[in-house]
Design a protein around this motif. Structure first.
Motif, PDB file in Angstrom:
ATOM      1  N   VAL A 155       0.802  -1.250   0.129  1.00 59.21           N
ATOM      2  CA  VAL A 155       0.190   0.315   0.150  1.00 59.21           C
ATOM      3  C   VAL A 155       1.255   1.154  -0.246  1.00 59.21           C
ATOM      4  CG1 VAL A 155      -2.174  -1.257   1.374  1.00 59.21           C
ATOM      5  CG2 VAL A 155      -0.834   0.000   2.662  1.00 59.21           C
ATOM      6  N   SER A 175      -1.333   1.495  -8.952  1.00 58.44           N
ATOM      7  CA  SER A 175      -2.156   1.676  -8.263  1.00 58.44           C
ATOM      8  C   SER A 175      -2.895  -0.460  -8.393  1.00 58.44           C
ATOM      9  CB  SER A 175      -3.818   1.944  -9.175  1.00 58.44           C
ATOM     10  OG  SER A 175      -5.280   1.337  -8.781  1.00 58.44           O
ATOM     11  N   SER A 178      -0.947  -0.971  -5.352  1.00 54.86           N
ATOM     12  CA  SER A 178      -1.964  -1.008  -3.650  1.00 54.86           C
ATOM     13  C   SER A 178      -2.913  -1.714  -3.959  1.00 54.86           C
ATOM     14  CB  SER A 178      -2.472   1.063  -3.986  1.00 54.86           C
ATOM     15  OG  SER A 178      -2.930   0.845  -3.272  1.00 54.86           O
ATOM     16  N   HIS A 179      -3.772  -1.797  -4.914  1.00 52.42           N
ATOM     17  CA  HIS A 179      -4.925  -2.881  -4.941  1.00 52.42           C
ATOM     18  C   HIS A 179      -3.997  -4.428  -4.597  1.00 52.42           C
ATOM     19  CE1 HIS A 179      -8.438  -0.654  -5.766  1.00 52.42           C
ATOM     20  NE2 HIS A 179      -7.220  -0.447  -6.938  1.00 52.42           N
ATOM     21  N   TRP A 182      -4.563  -4.762  -0.438  1.00 52.74           N
ATOM     22  CA  TRP A 182      -6.060  -4.683  -0.268  1.00 52.74           C
ATOM     23  C   TRP A 182      -6.679  -6.100  -0.189  1.00 52.74           C
ATOM     24  CZ3 TRP A 182      -8.882  -1.820   3.557  1.00 52.74           C
ATOM     25  CH2 TRP A 182      -8.479  -0.535   2.965  1.00 52.74           C
ATOM     26  N   GLY A 244     -10.725   3.872  -6.848  1.00 56.11           N
ATOM     27  CA  GLY A 244      -9.855   4.339  -5.434  1.00 56.11           C
ATOM     28  C   GLY A 244     -10.452   4.267  -4.128  1.00 56.11           C
ATOM     29  N   LYS A 255     -13.769  -2.558   0.509  1.00 58.09           N
ATOM     30  CA  LYS A 255     -12.742  -1.980   1.148  1.00 58.09           C
ATOM     31  C   LYS A 255     -13.420  -1.732   2.991  1.00 58.09           C
ATOM     32  CE  LYS A 255      -9.113   0.375  -1.622  1.00 58.09           C
ATOM     33  NZ  LYS A 255      -8.760   1.477  -2.409  1.00 58.09           N
ATOM     34  N   THR A 278      -4.602   5.070   1.126  1.00 59.88           N
ATOM     35  CA  THR A 278      -5.458   5.180  -0.123  1.00 59.88           C
ATOM     36  C   THR A 278      -5.810   6.282  -0.412  1.00 59.88           C
ATOM     37  OG1 THR A 278      -6.122   2.987   0.560  1.00 59.88           O
ATOM     38  CG2 THR A 278      -7.923   4.255  -0.930  1.00 59.88           C
ATOM     39  N   THR A 281      -3.689   7.771  -3.664  1.00 58.73           N
ATOM     40  CA  THR A 281      -3.873   7.209  -4.257  1.00 58.73           C
ATOM     41  C   THR A 281      -4.975   7.885  -4.646  1.00 58.73           C
ATOM     42  OG1 THR A 281      -5.414   5.212  -3.648  1.00 58.73           O
ATOM     43  CG2 THR A 281      -2.829   4.604  -3.844  1.00 58.73           C
TER      44      THR A 281
END
Length: 332
Positions: A155, A175, A178-179, A182, A244, A255, A278, A281
């Motif tokens: 992240v 991106s 980052s996902h 999660w 996002g 999320k 987040t 982002t």
């Protein structure tokens, strides 16, 4: 990407390789599926024979080959080592799978490969190519210090790496990293949560990448779309905010579920880092749209736009679908 008989053959082989990998009862069978998937994707990457695609396919092959060697070595070590040292081999196995999917800190190849591909191959790389390694990683995934470190690195790297990018493909690559953080968290909580997150992530990625592809958008400097109408710009704006994770759009739904479960398990520091990154982002998603709306007053009002209005309306409705869903969840 133009589909012909060879492309369909490679696509079928790509899908089959992933299915073999996730349904195998042995690690060697899973490795064979991953290799079949890899060798099917490389001809699809270099279909147009451009230097950028050849470079990207070579990078992808070398990194995946290194990860496959690590994967095989870890399988041998698990069988050869004593039980006391077994967890070290498991870390090696997990690292190989993390490298295959492009998770931080083994993400170094991912933005460079994305930069050399067309949007169709970018979509495959960001979505389908992660299924096999993710399912295999779930067998060894637990809330340990190693896993939490990888999640936080994903992240943080995904947020900070996208800040200074001018290439939209590299921005989407960070991106995706980052996902991944999660999605790893969702996988540790429940397989069903990961499936929900992954499906929504795929749908939103398809929406955003369809607009990028239709507008031939590859750099931030192109993002004012002077030849397109306001509806396309607004559709992309809503889809990117949803990707996002901005409430109340659809991307916020998984999320929200993950944040609730982590708070119940008292992982407050992890939630804080994930939410703050987040927000970063979301900032670089807004950078894409900033110049788009700044140039609205320079457009010609008499242009005859020939756009697929039904498809754009469908894409926007997918993101807006999150509003009633979140409202129903909040009152249950």
């Amino acid at each position: 990407m133009l589909f012909n008989i060879s492309s369909l053959l490679f696509l079928l082989s790509l899908v089959t390789g992933t299915l073999i990998s996730i349904s195998s009862s042995t690690w060697i069978g899973a490795w064979m599926g991953l290799e079949m998937n890899l060798l099917s994707f490389i001809p699809m990457m270099s279909k147009n024979k451009t230097p950028y695609e050849n470079e990207a396919s070579m990078k992808y092959f070398l990194v995946q080959a290194i990860a496959s060697i690590m994967f095989l070595l870890s399988i041998l070590l698990v069988n050869l080592m004593d039980f006391d040292f077994n967890h070290y081999a498991n870390y090696l196995l997990s690292s190989a799978l993390l490298m295959k999917m492009g998770a931080a800190p083994l993400h170094f190849w991912f933005p460079g490969v994305m930069e050399g591909l067309d949007w169709m191959n970018c979509l495959i790389l960001m979505t389908w190519q992660k299924i096999g390694p993710f399912i295999l990683l779930s067998y060894k995934l637990s809330m340990t210090l190693f896993s939490m470190t990888v999640i936080m690195l994903c992240v943080v790297v995904g947020a900070i790496g996208g800040l200074n990018q001018t290439s939209v493909r590299k921005l989407m690559a960070y991106s995706s990293i980052s996902h991944l953080g999660w999605m790893m968290t969702a996988m540790m909580i429940s397989y069903n949560y990961w499936l929900l997150y992954f499906l929504i992530y795929v749908i939103l990625n398809m929406s955003v990448l369809h607009i990028f592809n239709s507008q031939s958008l590859f750099q931030l400097s192109q993002s004012y779309f002077n030849n397109s109408n306001v509806m396309i710009k607004f559709t992309l704006f809503i889809s990117m905010l949803s990707l996002g994770g901005l409430p109340p759009f659809l991307g916020f739904l998984p999320k929200w579920i993950i944040i609730q479960n982590l708070m119940q398990s008292q992982y407050i520091m992890l939630v804080l880092i994930m939410v703050l990154t987040t927000l970063i982002t979301l900032y670089f998603y807004l950078r894409v749209m900033f110049s788009t709306f700044m140039f609205l007053n320079q457009e010609n009002g008499w242009n005859n736009y020939n756009q697929k209005k039904n498809l754009n309306s469908l894409i926007m409705s997918v993101s807006i679908l999150g509003i009633p869903l979140l409202f129903v969840m909040s009152i249950i």
